[in-house]
Design a protein around this motif. Structure first.
Motif, PDB file in Angstrom:
ATOM      1  N   UNK A  97     -31.072   1.106   9.553  1.00  0.00           N
ATOM      2  CA  UNK A  97     -29.917   0.324   9.983  1.00  0.00           C
ATOM      3  C   UNK A  97     -29.091   0.038   8.732  1.00  0.00           C
ATOM      4  N   UNK A  98     -27.787   0.273   8.825  1.00  0.00           N
ATOM      5  CA  UNK A  98     -26.920   0.197   7.647  1.00  0.00           C
ATOM      6  C   UNK A  98     -25.653  -0.568   8.000  1.00  0.00           C
ATOM      7  N   UNK A  99     -25.226  -1.459   7.106  1.00  0.00           N
ATOM      8  CA  UNK A  99     -23.973  -2.188   7.291  1.00  0.00           C
ATOM      9  C   UNK A  99     -23.173  -2.162   5.989  1.00  0.00           C
ATOM     10  N   UNK A 100     -21.904  -1.767   6.087  1.00  0.00           N
ATOM     11  CA  UNK A 100     -20.989  -1.696   4.943  1.00  0.00           C
ATOM     12  C   UNK A 100     -20.043  -2.892   5.026  1.00  0.00           C
ATOM     13  N   UNK A 101     -20.061  -3.757   4.001  1.00  0.00           N
ATOM     14  CA  UNK A 101     -19.257  -4.983   3.995  1.00  0.00           C
ATOM     15  C   UNK A 101     -18.337  -4.975   2.787  1.00  0.00           C
ATOM     16  N   UNK A 102     -17.041  -4.947   3.035  1.00  0.00           N
ATOM     17  CA  UNK A 102     -16.059  -4.946   1.946  1.00  0.00           C
ATOM     18  C   UNK A 102     -15.840  -6.392   1.493  1.00  0.00           C
ATOM     19  N   UNK A 103     -16.014  -6.617   0.193  1.00  0.00           N
ATOM     20  CA  UNK A 103     -16.021  -7.964  -0.364  1.00  0.00           C
ATOM     21  C   UNK A 103     -14.679  -8.312  -1.005  1.00  0.00           C
ATOM     22  N   UNK A 104     -14.236  -9.555  -0.767  1.00  0.00           N
ATOM     23  CA  UNK A 104     -13.019 -10.063  -1.392  1.00  0.00           C
ATOM     24  C   UNK A 104     -11.958 -10.449  -0.372  1.00  0.00           C
ATOM     25  N   UNK A 105     -11.265 -11.550  -0.629  1.00  0.00           N
ATOM     26  CA  UNK A 105     -10.171 -11.961   0.243  1.00  0.00           C
ATOM     27  C   UNK A 105      -8.985 -11.018   0.123  1.00  0.00           C
ATOM     28  N   UNK A 106      -8.883 -10.401  -1.036  1.00  0.00           N
ATOM     29  CA  UNK A 106      -7.841  -9.387  -1.204  1.00  0.00           C
ATOM     30  C   UNK A 106      -8.485  -8.130  -1.769  1.00  0.00           C
ATOM     31  N   UNK A 107      -8.069  -6.997  -1.241  1.00  0.00           N
ATOM     32  CA  UNK A 107      -8.676  -5.725  -1.610  1.00  0.00           C
ATOM     33  C   UNK A 107      -7.786  -4.918  -2.551  1.00  0.00           C
ATOM     34  N   UNK A 108      -6.778  -5.537  -3.092  1.00  0.00           N
ATOM     35  CA  UNK A 108      -5.858  -4.869  -4.012  1.00  0.00           C
ATOM     36  C   UNK A 108      -5.834  -5.596  -5.353  1.00  0.00           C
ATOM     37  N   UNK A 109      -5.667  -4.819  -6.399  1.00  0.00           N
ATOM     38  CA  UNK A 109      -5.602  -5.381  -7.748  1.00  0.00           C
ATOM     39  C   UNK A 109      -4.155  -5.678  -8.124  1.00  0.00           C
ATOM     40  N   UNK A 110      -3.933  -6.651  -8.991  1.00  0.00           N
ATOM     41  CA  UNK A 110      -2.560  -6.964  -9.419  1.00  0.00           C
ATOM     42  C   UNK A 110      -1.850  -5.749 -10.019  1.00  0.00           C
ATOM     43  N   UNK A 111      -2.610  -4.844 -10.635  1.00  0.00           N
ATOM     44  CA  UNK A 111      -2.012  -3.675 -11.287  1.00  0.00           C
ATOM     45  C   UNK A 111      -1.697  -2.542 -10.313  1.00  0.00           C
ATOM     46  N   UNK A 112      -2.083  -2.675  -9.048  1.00  0.00           N
ATOM     47  CA  UNK A 112      -1.913  -1.596  -8.080  1.00  0.00           C
ATOM     48  C   UNK A 112      -0.436  -1.383  -7.738  1.00  0.00           C
ATOM     49  N   UNK A 113      -0.043  -0.161  -7.340  1.00  0.00           N
ATOM     50  CA  UNK A 113       1.341   0.105  -6.924  1.00  0.00           C
ATOM     51  C   UNK A 113       1.744  -0.753  -5.733  1.00  0.00           C
ATOM     52  N   UNK A 114       3.036  -1.050  -5.642  1.00  0.00           N
ATOM     53  CA  UNK A 114       3.539  -1.961  -4.603  1.00  0.00           C
ATOM     54  C   UNK A 114       3.227  -1.462  -3.200  1.00  0.00           C
ATOM     55  N   UNK A 115       3.386  -0.151  -2.940  1.00  0.00           N
ATOM     56  CA  UNK A 115       3.141   0.357  -1.594  1.00  0.00           C
ATOM     57  C   UNK A 115       1.667   0.251  -1.215  1.00  0.00           C
TER      58      UNK A 115
END
Length: 306
Positions: A97-115
């Motif tokens: 049995x496997x569960x994938x849980x994405x952690x963090x209230x935001x999944x983008x970094x400040x340095x990431x492109x705007x789009x």
């Protein structure tokens, strides 16, 4: 002989002529490098992490083994392409049995492109990421040898609200797994899978202790993988409960600052699992959800302040 993984629950799959990860019969997992900077960043992270003497052994065990990169025949028929070579995390497991849980209230970094930020913000708002600090990315729950796995559509899983996220965390460790979301799970294996000195909660707390101090990395859009074997649990044996961190295409230098975004989401997940262990018969109360949302908001305020 390379093939598509049997137990992949999230991400792009190597099926129907599409590009995705592959596995061999020796316990290695081949993840195609993304063509943009994400592929380069993930290789850089694994290279840095695997040689970083500041990362203690008891923490590095929560990360997949890294074997470098290799050119292999891509699953989409595009020829020889570079792949990360990693540990196959479900190798030698029986019906995990496997569960994938994405952690963090935001999944983008400040340095990431705007789009990219806009795309991530939309997903974060439309899922439990903002209110809870984490969201489910996909899962499979072993039911029985006759019926096999329950593996719900990942888009449906990713859009679940807070109460139903908690319900699935209960179903994950129940003997009466049902596809109906209004059925009451019995949490029969909660104590042996989530609890105990080697259970998932203990491992999450160990990881949390490191994140309370570590300022080397900031992890965005990274997942915690939960795994166990239901058949072992049913027979009163150790279910091989284990957590692993995966997906590191969005890791940035910590620059001496604690990763409050990841830590806040991790604390929220810990609180959910702790509450299931202490009150398995009760569904989430408004008080519990309010406490979690306050903790996540505090974490977000710290991130914004930085």
């Amino acid at each position: 002989m390379l093939k598509a993984p049997d137990h992949q629950v999230a991400g792009h799959k190597a099926l129907g002529g599409k590009l995705g990860p592959l596995v061999d019969d020796s316990g290695r997992f081949y993840k195609p490098l993304q063509g943009d900077e994400r592929g380069t960043k993930e290789v850089a992270f694994y290279t840095s992490f695997s040689s970083n003497i500041k990362v203690p052994d008891h923490i590095s065990r929560f990360f997949p083994e890294f074997y470098g990169t290799q050119l292999v025949e891509a699953s989409d028929g595009s020829g020889m392409q570079p792949h990360l070579v990693l540990q196959d995390l479900t190798f030698n497991r029986v019906n995990p049995s496997v569960m994938d849980i994405k952690i963090g209230s935001r999944t983008w970094a400040p340095e990431a492109p705007a789009d990219y930020k806009q795309k991530c913000m939309k997903k974060d708002r439309e899922s439990s990421s903002l209110p809870l600090g984490f969201r489910l990315s996909g899962l499979q729950i072993f039911e029985s040898g006759e019926t096999g796995f329950w593996k719900p559509d990942k888009k449906w899983v990713q859009s679940l609200p807070a109460d139903e996220v908690r319900l699935l965390l209960k179903k994950f460790v129940s003997s009466n797994t049902s596809k109906a979301m209004d059925s009451k799970p019995d949490c029969a294996f909660a104590s042996i899978v989530y609890g105990g000195s080697t259970g998932i909660l203990s491992q999450l707390l160990e990881l949390k202790a490191w994140f309370e101090d570590q300022t080397i990395y900031h992890f965005y859009s990274c997942s915690v993988l939960l795994m166990f074997e239901k058949e072992l649990a049913s027979n009163g044996k150790s279910p091989r409960s284990e957590i692993k961190l995966i997906d590191f295409a969005h890791v940035y230098e910590g620059r001496g600052v604690i990763d409050h975004n990841f830590l806040g989401g991790l604390c929220s997940l810990i609180k959910f699992i702790s509450e299931i262990l202490t009150s398995p018969e009760d569904f989430a109360t408004d008080g519990l959800l309010e406490d979690i949302q306050i903790a996540v908001l505090v974490s977000l305020e710290r991130v914004v302040a930085l």
